[in-house]
Enzyme design. Structure first.
Site, PDB file in Angstrom:
ATOM      1  N   ASP A  78       0.821  -1.210   0.000  1.00  0.00           N
ATOM      2  CA  ASP A  78       0.000   0.000   0.000  1.00  0.00           C
ATOM      3  C   ASP A  78       0.855   1.260   0.000  1.00  0.00           C
ATOM      4  O   ASP A  78       0.484   2.266  -0.608  1.00  0.00           O
ATOM      5  CB  ASP A  78      -0.922   0.007   1.216  1.00  0.00           C
ATOM      6  CG  ASP A  78      -2.131  -0.894   1.030  1.00  0.00           C
ATOM      7  OD1 ASP A  78      -3.251  -0.435   1.285  1.00  0.00           O
ATOM      8  OD2 ASP A  78      -1.961  -2.055   0.624  1.00  0.00           O
ATOM      9  N   ASP A 120      -1.464  -5.243   4.450  1.00  0.00           N
ATOM     10  CA  ASP A 120      -2.849  -4.797   4.547  1.00  0.00           C
ATOM     11  C   ASP A 120      -3.907  -5.716   3.945  1.00  0.00           C
ATOM     12  O   ASP A 120      -4.759  -6.245   4.646  1.00  0.00           O
ATOM     13  CB  ASP A 120      -2.981  -3.417   3.900  1.00  0.00           C
ATOM     14  CG  ASP A 120      -2.153  -2.363   4.604  1.00  0.00           C
ATOM     15  OD1 ASP A 120      -1.192  -2.730   5.290  1.00  0.00           O
ATOM     16  OD2 ASP A 120      -2.451  -1.175   4.456  1.00  0.00           O
ATOM     17  N   LYS A 121      -3.907  -5.880   2.626  1.00  0.00           N
ATOM     18  CA  LYS A 121      -4.995  -6.622   1.980  1.00  0.00           C
ATOM     19  C   LYS A 121      -4.701  -8.107   1.878  1.00  0.00           C
ATOM     20  O   LYS A 121      -5.603  -8.904   1.593  1.00  0.00           O
ATOM     21  CB  LYS A 121      -5.260  -6.062   0.575  1.00  0.00           C
ATOM     22  CG  LYS A 121      -5.383  -4.556   0.510  1.00  0.00           C
ATOM     23  CD  LYS A 121      -6.359  -3.991   1.524  1.00  0.00           C
ATOM     24  CE  LYS A 121      -6.331  -2.485   1.569  1.00  0.00           C
ATOM     25  NZ  LYS A 121      -5.088  -1.889   2.050  1.00  0.00           N
ATOM     26  N   CYS A 192       4.616  -2.140   8.730  1.00  0.00           N
ATOM     27  CA  CYS A 192       4.979  -0.822   9.267  1.00  0.00           C
ATOM     28  C   CYS A 192       4.706  -0.739  10.766  1.00  0.00           C
ATOM     29  O   CYS A 192       3.725  -1.282  11.264  1.00  0.00           O
ATOM     30  CB  CYS A 192       4.246   0.267   8.511  1.00  0.00           C
ATOM     31  SG  CYS A 192       4.765   0.375   6.783  1.00  0.00           S
ATOM     32  N   SER A 469      -5.594   5.119   4.949  1.00  0.00           N
ATOM     33  CA  SER A 469      -4.579   4.228   5.493  1.00  0.00           C
ATOM     34  C   SER A 469      -4.793   4.095   6.990  1.00  0.00           C
ATOM     35  O   SER A 469      -5.308   5.001   7.647  1.00  0.00           O
ATOM     36  CB  SER A 469      -3.188   4.814   5.218  1.00  0.00           C
ATOM     37  OG  SER A 469      -2.222   4.245   6.065  1.00  0.00           O
TER      38      SER A 469
END
EC number: 4.2.1.9
Length: 554
Positions: A78, A120-121, A192, A469
């Site tokens: 991302d 994320d995804k 992150c 985000s």
């Protein structure tokens, strides 16, 4: 076992020959075949090291009597895809991941899956695919990166490189300052360092019961991360023997536990999309109302970056997700009898957990706020709902009335912000960024980080039918539904309209008369799909549903 369909009997001699070509032995084919879904690549810091995690999983599977077989999964970063056309793909890739896991598992008749992801995804995509298949499965994350340090202070990708862009534009930072920040924001591999979307989902996996304790917080570089992966390989064999499938674990109560944890830790607003999407595949009915109801009764007890100064490593050292869940369990705020991938109940997993630092995990009687981290807003601007991470909003911005500054797309808004055309009191409106309209529902981290870098976060709001985000902070309301491309009220806003945001009372309103809105609706023309013919995004735009239901495909 499913694998007998490809390993047993005279008719399967050709199939066995193909296995033997790769070095598998007849003894290997008599054991359960365990698919190890590896999303390693060399473009995501959170996935760069996953081969090491997968090797540990394989050792665990083999030691417990299974045959591990590695298969690939795609993964999009991302951060690298942010603020350009590439950001149309991350959310859409979630469905590709789920579909590819379905295809690979059924085609090769795996008996169970270990899903190795991080960012994320990829996390929800993997869990969606496994829930759809309803096979024994365990999720293993690669772990969070460590925060960076610069001039004695901890920084990360958001409280560092992203927000530095706006500060540089404001003249606060020099070229040398900016260079040092970008060099120090991400010091290790891993997801992150703050409680952004990846770490939110990796943590919620513990509450769902689909990951082992420690999954959400053990840092990527630590040896404990590989130990957890090895234990996961052992545990998947226990699930196979006990015939415990994923939907035995993914109950409505499990999802409510995940939402409760989400509210307590102040997780990413993207969790609303992903939990509803996973629930959809697990045949569990989950709505925005579930999030709102739980948010009103769960105190917010951790404040990690981007909302605060702590990072995932601090939460790990304070007792981890298990300690947070133990606090909630002791107050009867979660369902303790839920089955988990350990083969034990949630209570059995966490009963001995302790909070080791109450400045990181506050007691329930001394929370950061009495309500959870996410609020669901409604009103004439968002009849089907909107989402805000209220735990990352300054108190003075919980209520805001301002003039609409309307932009049909992220790029136009970002340029206006960077060129200082946005002023205190404004409400920045970014529309036609929804699941269908974008298509792909881009994240607005660059505009929101620029607003913060310019010092406007205590005076300026941003609303969108796109999303944010997990690193976003400030009065940013996303997932406005219906989206502009579907003719939702956000499409009818005009420059200079007044917008009222009342987070405490869960309202978002366009202060325009119903008669005027009806007139505007009559004149509204639906724009054509922005995706080129023949592309995946064009197909995605035809099938994707509203953000208010998880942006799943019909």
């Amino acid at each position: 076992m499913n694998s007998k369909e490809v390993t047993k009997g005279v008719a399967r001699a050709p199939h066995r020959s193909l296995f033997y070509a790769m070095g598998y032995t007849p003894e290997d084919l008599k054991k359960p075949l365990i698919g190890i879904v590896n999303s390693h690549n060399e473009i995501i810091p959170g996935h760069f090291h996953l081969n090491e995690i997968v090797q540990a999983v394989k050792l665990g599977v083999a030691s417990a009597g299974g045959t591990p077989i590695e298969i690939p999964s795609i993964g999009i970063c991302d951060g690298i895809s942010m603020n350009h056309s590439g950001m149309k793909y991350p959310l859409a890739s979630r469905e590709l991941i789920a579909d590819s896991i379905e295809a690979m598992t059924i085609a090769h008749k795996f008996d169970a899956l270990v899903l190795v992801g991080n960012c994320d995804k990829i996390v929800p995509g993997m869990l969606m695919g496994a829930a759809r298949l309803n096979v024994p499965a365990i999720y293993v994350s690669g772990g969070p990166m460590l925060p960076g340090k610069l001039k004695g202070k901890k920084i990360d990708l958001v409280h560092g490189a992203f927000e530095a862009v706006g500060s540089y534009a404001e003249g606060i930072l020099s070229d040398d300052d900016l260079n040092k920040i970008e060099q120090h924001s991400c010091p290790t591999c891993g997801s992150c360092a703050g409680l952004f979307t990846a770490n939110s989902m990796n943590s919620l996996a513990e509450a769902l019961g689909v990951a082992l304790p420690g999954n959400g917080t053990i840092p990527a570089p630590y040896g404990r991360r590989k130990q957890l992966a090895k234990y996961a390989g052992v545990k998947i064999m226990e699930l196979v023997k006990k015939k415990i499938k994923l939907r035995d674990i993914l109950t409505k109560e499990a999802f409510k536990n995940a939402i409760a944890l989400d509210m307590a830790i102040g997780g990413s607003s993207n969790t609303t999309l992903h939990l509803m999407a996973i629930a959809h595949e697990a045949k569990v009915y989950l709505t925005l109302e579930d999030f709102d109801e739980i948010s009103r009764r769960i105190p917010h007890i951790t404040k990690l970056s981007p909302a605060g100064t702590h990072h995932m490593v601090d939460l790990d050292e304070a007792g981890g997700i298990s300690a947070v869940l133990k606090e909630l369990m002791d107050a009867n705020l979660i369902f303790k009898d839920q089955l988990t991938v350990t083969g034990k109940t949630l209570e059995e997993n966490i009963k001995n957990s302790l909070v080791l630092n109450d400045s990181v995990i506050r007691p329930l009687n001394n929370p950061y706020s009495n309500e959870g981290g996410i609020a669901i807003l409604r009103g004439n601007l968002a009849p089907d709902g909107a989402v805000v991470k209220q735990s990352a909003v300054e108190p003075e911005m919980l209520y805001h009335k301002g003039v609409a500054r309307v932009f049909d797309g992220e790029e136009l808004a970002f340029d206006a912000i960077m060129n200082k055309k946005i002023h205190p009191g404004d409400v920045v409106v970014i529309r036609y960024e929804g699941p269908k309209g974008c298509p792909g529902m881009r994240e607005m981290l660059s505009p929101t980080a620029a607003i913060i870098g310019l010092g406007l976060e205590k005076s300026t709001a941003l609303i969108t039918d796109g999303r944010f985000s997990g690193g976003t902070r400030g009065p940013c309301i996303g997932h406005i539904s219906p989206e502009a491309s579907e003719g939702g009220p956000i499409a009818l806003i005009e420059e200079g309209d007044l917008i009222e945001i009342d987070i405490s009372n869960r309202r978002i309103s366009l202060l325009v008369s119903p008669e005027e809105l009806s007139k505007r609706k009559e004149n509204w023309i639906q724009p054509p799909c922005k995706a080129p013919d023949g592309t995946y995004l064009k197909r995605y735009s035809k099938l994707v549903t509203s953000a208010s239901t998880g942006a799943v495909l019909e």
